[in-house]
Design an enzyme around this catalytic site. Sequence first.
Site, short mmCIF file in Angstrom:
data_model
loop_
_atom_site.label_atom_id
_atom_site.label_comp_id
_atom_site.label_asym_id
_atom_site.label_seq_id
_atom_site.Cartn_x
_atom_site.Cartn_y
_atom_site.Cartn_z
N PRO A 189 20.53 16.88 12.16
CG PRO A 189 19.11 16.76 9.61
CD PRO A 189 20.44 15.93 10.14
CG ASN A 190 15.43 19.30 14.01
OD1 ASN A 190 15.46 20.35 14.12
ND2 ASN A 190 14.91 19.25 12.49
NE ARG A 248 9.85 23.29 21.83
CZ ARG A 248 10.19 23.97 20.71
NH1 ARG A 248 11.03 23.65 19.58
NH2 ARG A 248 10.56 25.39 21.52
CE1 TYR A 268 13.20 11.44 17.34
CE2 TYR A 268 12.67 13.30 17.88
CZ TYR A 268 12.52 11.54 17.45
OH TYR A 268 12.30 12.21 15.34
CG ASN A 318 20.51 9.29 14.65
OD1 ASN A 318 19.55 9.75 14.20
ND2 ASN A 318 19.28 9.72 15.74
CB ALA A 324 14.77 14.49 8.48
CG HIS A 370 13.96 9.42 6.80
ND1 HIS A 370 13.69 7.29 7.31
CD2 HIS A 370 13.96 9.70 7.51
CE1 HIS A 370 14.01 8.03 8.61
NE2 HIS A 370 13.68 9.20 8.68
CG ASP A 428 27.21 9.57 -2.84
OD1 ASP A 428 26.90 8.49 -2.67
OD2 ASP A 428 26.36 10.19 -3.57
CD GLU A 454 21.37 4.12 9.83
OE1 GLU A 454 21.26 3.01 8.66
OE2 GLU A 454 20.13 4.87 9.20
CG HIS A 487 17.48 5.54 12.87
ND1 HIS A 487 17.60 6.92 12.41
CD2 HIS A 487 17.99 5.03 11.97
CE1 HIS A 487 17.71 6.84 12.07
NE2 HIS A 487 18.67 5.61 11.17
CB ILE A 488 16.32 8.38 19.51
CG1 ILE A 488 17.60 8.91 19.43
CG2 ILE A 488 15.55 8.12 20.80
CD1 ILE A 488 18.17 10.20 19.62
CB SER A 489 12.04 6.64 17.36
OG SER A 489 12.22 7.59 16.17
NE ARG A 498 8.53 8.43 14.61
CZ ARG A 498 9.14 9.76 14.89
NH1 ARG A 498 11.17 9.35 15.16
NH2 ARG A 498 8.80 10.89 14.56
NE ARG A 534 9.32 10.01 11.80
CZ ARG A 534 9.93 11.31 11.45
NH1 ARG A 534 10.65 11.45 10.79
NH2 ARG A 534 8.68 12.54 11.52
O1 CA2 Z 1 14.70 8.14 15.86
C1 CA2 Z 1 15.74 8.38 15.57
O2 CA2 Z 1 16.64 8.81 16.36
C2 CA2 Z 1 15.84 9.83 14.27
O3 CA2 Z 1 16.79 9.58 13.54
C3 CA2 Z 1 14.78 11.21 14.48
C4 CA2 Z 1 15.24 12.32 13.37
C5 CA2 Z 1 13.39 11.30 12.86
O4 CA2 Z 1 13.52 13.06 11.36
C6 CA2 Z 1 14.35 10.13 11.57
O5 CA2 Z 1 13.14 9.89 11.38
C7 CA2 Z 1 14.74 9.46 12.72
C8 CA2 Z 1 14.58 13.71 14.08
C9 CA2 Z 1 15.22 13.88 14.82
C10 CA2 Z 1 14.30 15.03 16.07
O6 CA2 Z 1 15.03 15.18 17.04
C11 CA2 Z 1 14.48 15.55 18.02
C12 CA2 Z 1 15.02 15.48 19.04
C13 CA2 Z 1 13.67 17.00 20.34
C14 CA2 Z 1 13.11 17.20 19.82
C15 CA2 Z 1 12.76 17.60 18.41
C16 CA2 Z 1 13.21 16.26 17.52
#
Ligand code: CA2
Length: 144
Positions: free
Chosen positions: A10-11, A18, A23, A75, A78, A81, A88, A99, A101-103, A108, A112
């Site tokens: 998601p997202n 954004r 990211y 990836n 959210a 978590h 499963d 797996e 994660h960009i960040s 954080r 997370r």
């Molecule tokens: O660091 C990551 O890749 C995450 O999986 C990104 C998730 C976050 O909930 C995880 O804790 C860590 C969120 C992705 C949201 O991506 C966006 C990218 C641009 C603008 C807004 C959201």
Amino acid sequence: MTKTLILNGPNLNLLGQRQPEIYGAETLADVEAACTDLAQSLGLGPVTCRQSNHEGELVDWIQEARGTQDAIVINPGAYSHTSIAILDALNAFEGRVVEVHISNIHAREAFRHHSHVSARADAVIAGLGTEGYLAALRYLARLG
Ligand code: CA2
């Protein structure tokens, strides 16, 4: 040949639009194109890239990967978590799981710091930015 499914949760369709300070500036399309190019130059085999904001759709795609893909780079966003369902589904997949994660989720908010998916992952990459997806492919290519 390592057939690889690259799954984003998601997202992540908002990448590059954004929060570039967290990211990065690349869009999801940029990341997917870079993954496709790298997989080709590594001789890895075909990559299939998919993104969904829906937990059940991600579960469906992981199930479809059984017997058809050799590896999943995921990836889960959210859902990392929160989702036992994705864990499963990955537990029923026989191939390698990386797996990404960009960040750096450990630097954080506390919520997370734990990922359910990490219990199944063969490798976890966090904090490399979108380069993490490419590092995952290099790891898979090295393993053969
Ligand atoms: O660091 C990551 O890749 C995450 O999986 C990104 C998730 C976050 O909930 C995880 O804790 C860590 C969120 C992705 C949201 O991506 C966006 C990218 C641009 C603008 C807004 C959201």
